[in-house]
Write an enzyme that holds these catalytic residues in place. Structure first.
Site, PDB file in Angstrom:
ATOM      1  N   SER A   1      42.188  56.959  57.198  1.00  0.00           N
ATOM      2  CA  SER A   1      42.975  55.856  57.049  1.00  0.00           C
ATOM      3  C   SER A   1      43.442  55.313  57.184  1.00  0.00           C
ATOM      4  O   SER A   1      45.244  54.838  56.745  1.00  0.00           O
ATOM      5  CB  SER A   1      41.513  54.525  56.961  1.00  0.00           C
TER       6      SER A   1
ATOM      7  N   ASN B   1      47.504  49.997  60.874  1.00  0.00           N
ATOM      8  CA  ASN B   1      46.533  49.406  59.482  1.00  0.00           C
ATOM      9  C   ASN B   1      47.756  48.478  59.021  1.00  0.00           C
ATOM     10  O   ASN B   1      47.429  47.939  58.200  1.00  0.00           O
ATOM     11  CB  ASN B   1      45.811  51.048  58.100  1.00  0.00           C
TER      12      ASN B   1
HETATM   13  N1  LIG Z   1      35.324  54.582  60.888  1.00  0.00           N
HETATM   14  C1  LIG Z   1      35.978  54.201  61.213  1.00  0.00           C
HETATM   15  O1  LIG Z   1      36.355  52.980  61.715  1.00  0.00           O
HETATM   16  C2  LIG Z   1      37.472  54.694  60.811  1.00  0.00           C
HETATM   17  C3  LIG Z   1      39.077  54.417  61.685  1.00  0.00           C
HETATM   18  C4  LIG Z   1      39.969  55.175  61.543  1.00  0.00           C
HETATM   19  C5  LIG Z   1      39.223  56.239  60.660  1.00  0.00           C
HETATM   20  N2  LIG Z   1      38.400  56.325  59.917  1.00  0.00           N
HETATM   21  C6  LIG Z   1      38.071  57.388  58.719  1.00  0.00           C
HETATM   22  O2  LIG Z   1      37.736  58.832  59.086  1.00  0.00           O
HETATM   23  C7  LIG Z   1      37.083  59.019  58.244  1.00  0.00           C
HETATM   24  C8  LIG Z   1      35.308  59.005  58.407  1.00  0.00           C
HETATM   25  O3  LIG Z   1      35.189  58.141  58.702  1.00  0.00           O
HETATM   26  P1  LIG Z   1      33.950  57.407  59.301  1.00  0.00           P
HETATM   27  O4  LIG Z   1      33.625  56.146  59.193  1.00  0.00           O
HETATM   28  O5  LIG Z   1      33.712  58.674  60.659  1.00  0.00           O
HETATM   29  O6  LIG Z   1      32.688  57.960  58.141  1.00  0.00           O
HETATM   30  P2  LIG Z   1      31.011  58.470  58.216  1.00  0.00           P
HETATM   31  O7  LIG Z   1      30.530  58.396  56.411  1.00  0.00           O
HETATM   32  O8  LIG Z   1      30.782  57.497  59.405  1.00  0.00           O
HETATM   33  O9  LIG Z   1      30.888  59.977  58.116  1.00  0.00           O
HETATM   34  C9  LIG Z   1      31.203  60.542  57.395  1.00  0.00           C
HETATM   35  C10 LIG Z   1      30.470  62.222  57.579  1.00  0.00           C
HETATM   36  O10 LIG Z   1      31.129  63.154  56.806  1.00  0.00           O
HETATM   37  C11 LIG Z   1      29.806  63.925  56.417  1.00  0.00           C
HETATM   38  N3  LIG Z   1      30.470  64.383  54.679  1.00  0.00           N
HETATM   39  C12 LIG Z   1      30.373  64.290  53.952  1.00  0.00           C
HETATM   40  N4  LIG Z   1      31.002  65.275  53.038  1.00  0.00           N
HETATM   41  C13 LIG Z   1      30.958  66.531  54.245  1.00  0.00           C
HETATM   42  C14 LIG Z   1      31.675  67.605  53.919  1.00  0.00           C
HETATM   43  N5  LIG Z   1      32.096  68.202  52.848  1.00  0.00           N
HETATM   44  N6  LIG Z   1      31.791  68.773  55.043  1.00  0.00           N
HETATM   45  C15 LIG Z   1      31.795  67.458  55.912  1.00  0.00           C
HETATM   46  N7  LIG Z   1      30.729  66.874  56.223  1.00  0.00           N
HETATM   47  C16 LIG Z   1      30.771  65.749  55.239  1.00  0.00           C
HETATM   48  C17 LIG Z   1      28.456  62.809  56.114  1.00  0.00           C
HETATM   49  O11 LIG Z   1      27.674  63.480  56.440  1.00  0.00           O
HETATM   50  C18 LIG Z   1      28.987  62.603  57.540  1.00  0.00           C
HETATM   51  O12 LIG Z   1      27.855  62.565  58.812  1.00  0.00           O
HETATM   52  C19 LIG Z   1      37.745  58.912  57.250  1.00  0.00           C
HETATM   53  O13 LIG Z   1      38.593  59.295  56.558  1.00  0.00           O
HETATM   54  C20 LIG Z   1      37.652  57.332  57.561  1.00  0.00           C
HETATM   55  O14 LIG Z   1      38.934  56.587  56.819  1.00  0.00           O
HETATM   56  C21 LIG Z   1      37.394  55.528  59.749  1.00  0.00           C
END
Ligand SMILES: NC(=O)c1ccc[n+]([C@@H]2O[C@H](COP(=O)([O-])OP(=O)(O)OC[C@H]3O[C@@H](n4cnc5c(N)ncnc54)[C@H](O)[C@@H]3O)[C@@H](O)[C@H]2O)c1
Length: 318
Positions: A123, A195
């Protein structure tokens, strides 16, 4: 790696973002592997993909047949080496922790041929720092999606200090190829573009509510029925062009200095967090949410996004 050489994509981290992103690639004809370390996350991701597809079919964005074909292109994996087999593009969507992302991409790099492109959906962490853990940082770029990724068209493609031209071009073209509207963020600045804009508005919104200028409801209405109502069609710069730059210059001359420049979250916001009021997930934030409200709110949000995107495309074609 050129766009035409990509046929298999790995989306690593099947959480909030990974599932919808995987669906976008599959809908565009790519073979997709969703990789996660937790089996239940993969199950949830496939359920979420099915639910999103229902909305897209109902709204005639895709046919039921196309949706089924897309679903068949998605496989899941708990083994990284198996997931990466024959993949040309890897996007990590694992939790927002610098060291975790660094370690993960270094591991991926050790298992992939040198031409495989590695992208991060961070992000706002530095792409340059994330890529510094890789031996070939030139093949690493930022690819920042917006939630819900299967419905929001924007993808920010971010160049780290060492991202090479071919990597940036291919990630950009890939985003376009799957029907997204990419923008190129040329410098690796914190928060990239979206952002920064979002938090500039959020800071001023917090300030206006904290200082009692208007209620949370009226603040949100100001955006929904005024500023935000125009934004899907006119960005802030075109809005200024249409309004007259002389007018915007005059207003800016006295208003810029009045705007909030606070450097950390204000007291009223800290109090919400300290009181466990985390928004819809805890039942209360700026608003109060009844039990079961979440599903209805998300359903309406998704419907709105689908129809707004249809409208934008229709008017762009007209
Ligand atoms: N949620 C949002 O609105 C949003 C928007 C844009 C960007 N992001 C970014 O996207 C990324 C993920 O966010 P999210 O909200 O989907 O998170 P989340 O917590 O919903 O999902 C993360 C996933 O990664 C898995 N995981 C953890 N460690 C791992 C590893 N070593 N190998 C493989 N899988 C692993 C977890 O089991 C989980 O399923 C972050 O960097 C976040 O900042 C999120």
């Amino acid at each position: 790696m050129k766009l035409e050489d990509i046929s298999k994509v790995v989306v690593a981290g099947a959480g909030t973002m990974g599932a919808g992103i995987g669906l976008c690639f599959a809908q565009a004809g790519y073979e997709v592997n969703l990789y996660d370390v937790q089996p239940e996350q993969l199950d949830k991701a496939m359920t979420r993909i099915g639910n999103s597809q229902e909305v897209l079919v109902r709204e005639a964005i895709v046919t039921r047949k196309a949706a089924e074909e897309a679903r068949q292109r998605i496989s899941t994996s708990l083994q990284l080496d198996e997931a990466l087999d024959e993949a040309q593009f890897v996007l990590e969507t694992i939790p927002e922790k610098l060291e975790l992302k660094q370690k993960f991409l270094a591991k991926v790099e050790s298992l992939c041929p040198p031409e495989t492109i590695l992208a991060t959906n961070t992000s706002g962490l530095s792409i340059t720092k994330i890529a510094s853990a890789c031996e070939l940082p030139g093949r690493v770029a930022g690819m920042h999606w917006v939630n819900p990724p299967e419905l929001v068209p924007l993808v920010e493609v971010i160049r780290g200090d060492q991202t090479d031209d071919e990597t940036a071009d291919t990630v950009f073209e890939l985003a376009r190829r799957i029907g997204k509207r990419p923008v190129l963020v040329r410098k690796d600045v914190p928060g990239f573009a979206m952002n920064r804009l979002q938090f500039a508005v959020f800071r001023e919104a917090l300030h206006l509510v904290e200082t009692g200028v208007l209620s949370a409801e009226d603040l949100d209405q100001t955006m929904s029925y005024g500023l935000g109502f125009r934004y899907p069609w006119l960005g802030p710069l075109k809005t200024a062009d249409l309004g007259g730059l002389d007018v915007f210059h005059s207003v800016g001359s006295y208003l810029f200095k009045e705007l909030s420049t606070m450097q950390s979250p204000p007291e009223s916001f800290n109090a919400l967090i300290a009181g466990g009021k985390l928004g819809i997930k805890s039942g209360e934030g700026f608003y109060h949410y009844e039990e079961g409200a979440r599903e209805q709110i998300l359903e309406k949000r998704d419907l709105y996004f689908v129809r707004q995107w249809k409208l934008i495309q229709e008017i762009q074609k007209a």
